[in-house]
Motif scaffolding. Sequence first.
Motif, PDB file in Angstrom:
ATOM      1  N   GLU A  26       0.861  -1.198   0.000  1.00 55.92           N
ATOM      2  CA  GLU A  26       0.000   0.000   0.000  1.00 55.92           C
ATOM      3  C   GLU A  26       0.887   1.233   0.000  1.00 55.92           C
ATOM      4  O   GLU A  26       1.768   1.361   0.849  1.00 55.92           O
ATOM      5  CB  GLU A  26      -0.895  -0.042   1.256  1.00 55.92           C
ATOM      6  CG  GLU A  26      -1.624   1.230   1.590  1.00 55.92           C
ATOM      7  CD  GLU A  26      -2.635   1.638   0.543  1.00 55.92           C
ATOM      8  OE1 GLU A  26      -2.250   2.375  -0.389  1.00 55.92           O
ATOM      9  OE2 GLU A  26      -3.813   1.221   0.660  1.00 55.92           O
ATOM     10  N   ASP A  27       0.670   2.128  -0.957  1.00 52.84           N
ATOM     11  CA  ASP A  27       1.512   3.322  -1.036  1.00 52.84           C
ATOM     12  C   ASP A  27       0.995   4.466  -0.175  1.00 52.84           C
ATOM     13  O   ASP A  27       1.723   5.408   0.102  1.00 52.84           O
ATOM     14  CB  ASP A  27       1.654   3.786  -2.489  1.00 52.84           C
ATOM     15  CG  ASP A  27       0.311   4.106  -3.113  1.00 52.84           C
ATOM     16  OD1 ASP A  27      -0.610   3.271  -2.976  1.00 52.84           O
ATOM     17  OD2 ASP A  27       0.169   5.177  -3.720  1.00 52.84           O
ATOM     18  N   GLU A  28      -0.269   4.394   0.233  1.00 50.85           N
ATOM     19  CA  GLU A  28      -0.786   5.447   1.111  1.00 50.85           C
ATOM     20  C   GLU A  28      -0.342   5.153   2.543  1.00 50.85           C
ATOM     21  O   GLU A  28      -0.844   4.225   3.184  1.00 50.85           O
ATOM     22  CB  GLU A  28      -2.309   5.518   1.038  1.00 50.85           C
ATOM     23  CG  GLU A  28      -2.814   6.239  -0.199  1.00 50.85           C
ATOM     24  CD  GLU A  28      -4.307   6.031  -0.393  1.00 50.85           C
ATOM     25  OE1 GLU A  28      -5.074   6.623   0.379  1.00 50.85           O
ATOM     26  OE2 GLU A  28      -4.685   5.264  -1.294  1.00 50.85           O
ATOM     27  N   ASP A  74      -3.051  -3.307  -2.375  1.00 44.42           N
ATOM     28  CA  ASP A  74      -3.774  -2.180  -2.947  1.00 44.42           C
ATOM     29  C   ASP A  74      -3.749  -2.277  -4.461  1.00 44.42           C
ATOM     30  O   ASP A  74      -2.782  -2.751  -5.054  1.00 44.42           O
ATOM     31  CB  ASP A  74      -3.111  -0.876  -2.482  1.00 44.42           C
ATOM     32  CG  ASP A  74      -3.922   0.337  -2.884  1.00 44.42           C
ATOM     33  OD1 ASP A  74      -5.160   0.251  -2.916  1.00 44.42           O
ATOM     34  OD2 ASP A  74      -3.310   1.382  -3.170  1.00 44.42           O
ATOM     35  N   MET A  87      -4.168   0.367  -6.747  1.00 45.88           N
ATOM     36  CA  MET A  87      -3.433   1.465  -7.377  1.00 45.88           C
ATOM     37  C   MET A  87      -2.106   1.669  -6.665  1.00 45.88           C
ATOM     38  O   MET A  87      -2.051   2.145  -5.546  1.00 45.88           O
ATOM     39  CB  MET A  87      -4.261   2.753  -7.296  1.00 45.88           C
ATOM     40  CG  MET A  87      -5.656   2.644  -7.879  1.00 45.88           C
ATOM     41  SD  MET A  87      -5.629   2.424  -9.666  1.00 45.88           S
ATOM     42  CE  MET A  87      -5.463   4.131 -10.182  1.00 45.88           C
ATOM     43  N   LYS A 125     -12.350   0.588  -0.462  1.00 49.66           N
ATOM     44  CA  LYS A 125     -12.072   1.674   0.484  1.00 49.66           C
ATOM     45  C   LYS A 125     -13.185   2.704   0.424  1.00 49.66           C
ATOM     46  O   LYS A 125     -13.652   3.005  -0.661  1.00 49.66           O
ATOM     47  CB  LYS A 125     -10.758   2.362   0.121  1.00 49.66           C
ATOM     48  CG  LYS A 125      -9.512   1.525   0.268  1.00 49.66           C
ATOM     49  CD  LYS A 125      -8.347   2.416  -0.154  1.00 49.66           C
ATOM     50  CE  LYS A 125      -7.062   1.629  -0.327  1.00 49.66           C
ATOM     51  NZ  LYS A 125      -6.014   2.441  -0.945  1.00 49.66           N
TER      52      LYS A 125
HETATM   53 CA    CA Z   1      -2.775   3.306  -3.702  1.00 55.59          CA
END
Ligand code: CA
Length: 229
Positions: free
Chosen positions: A11-13, A55, A57, A104
Amino acid sequence: MENKKKILIVEDEQKIARFLELELKYEGYDVEIADNGRDGLEKGKSNDVSLIILDLMLPGLSGVEVCRRIRQVSEVPIIMLTAKDDITDKVTGLNIGADDYMTKPFAVEELLARIRVLLKRKYVSNYENEAIVFEIGKLKLYKGNYRIEYDGENIDLTKKEFELLEFMVINKNIVLSREKILDKVWGYDYFGDTNIIDVYIRYLRSKIDQKYNINLIETVRGVGYIIRG
Ligand code: CA
């Protein structure tokens, strides 16, 4: 000491990753984080990961691509996180081999419940034919031939009846809406309405509740059904 299961979060967030990490650690899991697709793919191929939260994206390599490539080498359970409630994404996620998906924003309790389900399933699948899958009171569910036992007595169920009961037992103590049951047990290929759930609940009740004079499947008025245990 019990072996801790390791969960990989891709997950990049950062806020979400950190939040999930805290929740999962609190639940007793080991956690590893990858903040991009390539790192996620590398870590995801590792044998010591028991489950992956992926995730959709991601920078570098998309979640779909990461999932597809991990599936070439591993059957590790994968839960996809999608940003929008898009049926195409869901179908894509499941078609490329994800075991489940969450849209989400989601309730963390629900994610934790699904993680427990997948980790148990994985465990069970290592057994030959007739392992007990789940047990609630006097009720035992066996995998393999869609059989259950109540108080040591055999009850034959159809495949769908078994799948419905299994889903409810796995998610015990959670109120399940008809929509959710339809989505998870019947899946996307079913286009009828949710009345089918009531019909199958009746089948189960006549085979279990009424036969043994118990109240296994409770109706939650206006919402759905629940099995407590
Ligand atoms: Ca993402």
